[in-house]
Design a protein around this motif. Structure first.
Motif, PDB file in Angstrom:
ATOM      1  N   ALA A  58      19.589  35.657  22.798  1.00 52.45           N
ATOM      2  CA  ALA A  58      20.469  35.325  21.687  1.00 52.45           C
ATOM      3  C   ALA A  58      19.903  34.211  20.817  1.00 52.45           C
ATOM      4  O   ALA A  58      19.893  34.314  19.584  1.00 52.45           O
ATOM      5  CB  ALA A  58      21.849  34.937  22.219  1.00 52.45           C
ATOM      6  N   ALA A  59      19.418  33.139  21.429  1.00 53.40           N
ATOM      7  CA  ALA A  59      18.936  31.997  20.644  1.00 53.40           C
ATOM      8  C   ALA A  59      17.759  32.391  19.764  1.00 53.40           C
ATOM      9  O   ALA A  59      17.692  32.021  18.590  1.00 53.40           O
ATOM     10  CB  ALA A  59      18.549  30.848  21.576  1.00 53.40           C
ATOM     11  N   GLY A  60      16.834  33.157  20.321  1.00 50.90           N
ATOM     12  CA  GLY A  60      15.677  33.574  19.545  1.00 50.90           C
ATOM     13  C   GLY A  60      16.050  34.465  18.384  1.00 50.90           C
ATOM     14  O   GLY A  60      15.490  34.342  17.285  1.00 50.90           O
ATOM     15  N   PHE A  61      17.022  35.361  18.592  1.00 56.57           N
ATOM     16  CA  PHE A  61      17.419  36.254  17.506  1.00 56.57           C
ATOM     17  C   PHE A  61      18.180  35.487  16.427  1.00 56.57           C
ATOM     18  O   PHE A  61      18.035  35.785  15.232  1.00 56.57           O
ATOM     19  CB  PHE A  61      18.267  37.403  18.045  1.00 56.57           C
ATOM     20  N   ILE A  62      18.971  34.508  16.820  1.00 57.31           N
ATOM     21  CA  ILE A  62      19.658  33.673  15.829  1.00 57.31           C
ATOM     22  C   ILE A  62      18.647  32.913  14.986  1.00 57.31           C
ATOM     23  O   ILE A  62      18.811  32.770  13.765  1.00 57.31           O
ATOM     24  CB  ILE A  62      20.644  32.713  16.530  1.00 57.31           C
ATOM     25  N   VAL A  63      17.584  32.432  15.608  1.00 52.74           N
ATOM     26  CA  VAL A  63      16.505  31.788  14.864  1.00 52.74           C
ATOM     27  C   VAL A  63      15.944  32.743  13.815  1.00 52.74           C
ATOM     28  O   VAL A  63      15.673  32.357  12.669  1.00 52.74           O
ATOM     29  CB  VAL A  63      15.407  31.317  15.833  1.00 52.74           C
ATOM     30  N   THR A  64      15.778  34.008  14.179  1.00 50.91           N
ATOM     31  CA  THR A  64      15.277  35.006  13.229  1.00 50.91           C
ATOM     32  C   THR A  64      16.253  35.218  12.084  1.00 50.91           C
ATOM     33  O   THR A  64      15.839  35.364  10.922  1.00 50.91           O
ATOM     34  CB  THR A  64      14.998  36.333  13.956  1.00 50.91           C
ATOM     35  N   ILE A  65      17.556  35.257  12.371  1.00 55.56           N
ATOM     36  CA  ILE A  65      18.552  35.410  11.304  1.00 55.56           C
ATOM     37  C   ILE A  65      18.428  34.273  10.293  1.00 55.56           C
ATOM     38  O   ILE A  65      18.449  34.490   9.073  1.00 55.56           O
ATOM     39  CB  ILE A  65      19.974  35.466  11.884  1.00 55.56           C
ATOM     40  N   TYR A  66      18.280  33.056  10.802  1.00 57.63           N
ATOM     41  CA  TYR A  66      18.137  31.923   9.885  1.00 57.63           C
ATOM     42  C   TYR A  66      16.863  32.048   9.061  1.00 57.63           C
ATOM     43  O   TYR A  66      16.875  31.847   7.839  1.00 57.63           O
ATOM     44  CB  TYR A  66      18.163  30.600  10.660  1.00 57.63           C
ATOM     45  N   GLY A  67      15.757  32.376   9.708  1.00 55.02           N
ATOM     46  CA  GLY A  67      14.503  32.456   8.979  1.00 55.02           C
ATOM     47  C   GLY A  67      14.475  33.564   7.955  1.00 55.02           C
ATOM     48  O   GLY A  67      13.929  33.399   6.855  1.00 55.02           O
TER      49      GLY A  67
END
Length: 297
Positions: A27-36
């Motif tokens: 989850a954390a890694g995918f949220i990082v992708t959403i932000y980027g």
């Protein structure tokens, strides 16, 4: 929705399921992708409800999203703010700098500047060496590393020597084999190609619906970002002739551009901040697409 779009939507969602089965998400890694991918080039602020809705498209539950956001806040990567009953989050300043550096690697064309040697000074040579190794450098000694020429991590202090290859291809290949294991990176690129080339065939007929287009683009970006940032990105003459990285980059550029009209329309209709919706496009998103247009297959 047209029949063609409906078929493209079904195929895209089936492909998402296949990719997730092969490469589960955190989850954390995918949220990082959403932000980027979505949030940072449109001002940097997102409502947690949009994160929850978007993550649900790839099987990440609301509970996992809230837990991951809390951990990102605790680690100093996200900053929270409230407006009424809604919670919004933005990147911290340090995380923003990291995102900007990663975006340059992800969206800008690869520039081959040759080699550089770095001799580190100060008391933190071990920490500096670890940062260089994460950036693709090879350790030659306690304070000496070699890698591709280009920007260095901000924490590096020392002397930089630029170098050119004076010998032939065989000695260069032997040098690379001594210090880098490229096989895992080649395998990661090939897996990326196998997973996402079917999207190109789907897009030959029509784009999936906007929500599915955004989910596929985020998954595409998340996976390619992971592969690319682990790649040492060595100078071109040092790579095998059948290196799959160039093909993977062209595929990423092509698919990202084709998915973007529908994906960005979904962002503009659904993503909100305390002051209004996110823009369908900004100068930053336009620059990304213009750069990727030069790299497409």
């Amino acid at each position: 929705m047209t029949a063609a779009t409906n078929q493209a939507d079904v195929q895209a969602r089936e492909l998402i399921g296949t990719i997730l089965a092969e490469s589960p998400l955190k989850a954390a890694g995918f949220i990082v992708t959403i932000y980027g991918d979505v949030v940072e080039p449109r001002g940097g602020v997102a409502w947690i409800g949009n994160l929850i809705e978007t993550c649900a498209e790839v099987g990440i539950s609301e509970t996992l999203v809230r837990t991951a956001v809390s951990r990102l806040v605790a680690s100093g990567q996200l900053l929270g703010e409230r407006e009424g009953r809604r919670s919004y989050y933005r990147l911290s300043q340090s995380a923003g700098r990291e995102f900007a550096a990663a975006a340059m690697v992800l969206f800008e064309p690869f520039e081959d500047h040759g080699w550089q040697f770095v001799h580190m000074t100060g008391l933190s040579a071990d920490e500096q060496m670890q940062a260089l190794q994460r950036a693709g450098f090879a350790r030659l000694g306690p304070r000496l590393a070699v890698g591709p020429a280009g920007p260095l991590p901000a924490t590096i202090a020392g002397t930089v020597f630029r170098a050119e290859t004076a010998s032939g291809q065989k000695p260069l290949a032997a040098f690379v084999a001594d210090y880098w294991d490229l096989a895992p990176h080649a395998a990661a690129y090939r897996q990326f190609l196998v997973q996402f080339e079917p999207i190109a065939r789907i897009l030959e007929s029509d784009a999936p619906a906007p929500k599915a287009s955004l989910a596929v683009r985020l998954l595409l970006t998340h996976r390619f970002r992971s592969v690319l940032l682990h790649d040492p990105r060595l100078p071109s003459p040092a790579l095998p002739k059948d290196w799959p990285g160039q093909h993977a980059r062209r595929l990423f550029a092509c698919l990202y551009r084709k998915l973007s009209p529908a994906a960005d329309a979904h962002v503009a209709r659904n993503f909100v901040t305390a002051v209004g919706p996110l823009a369908i496009a900004t100068a930053a998103t336009d620059r990304r697409l213009a750069s990727l247009s030069k790299q497409s297959v």
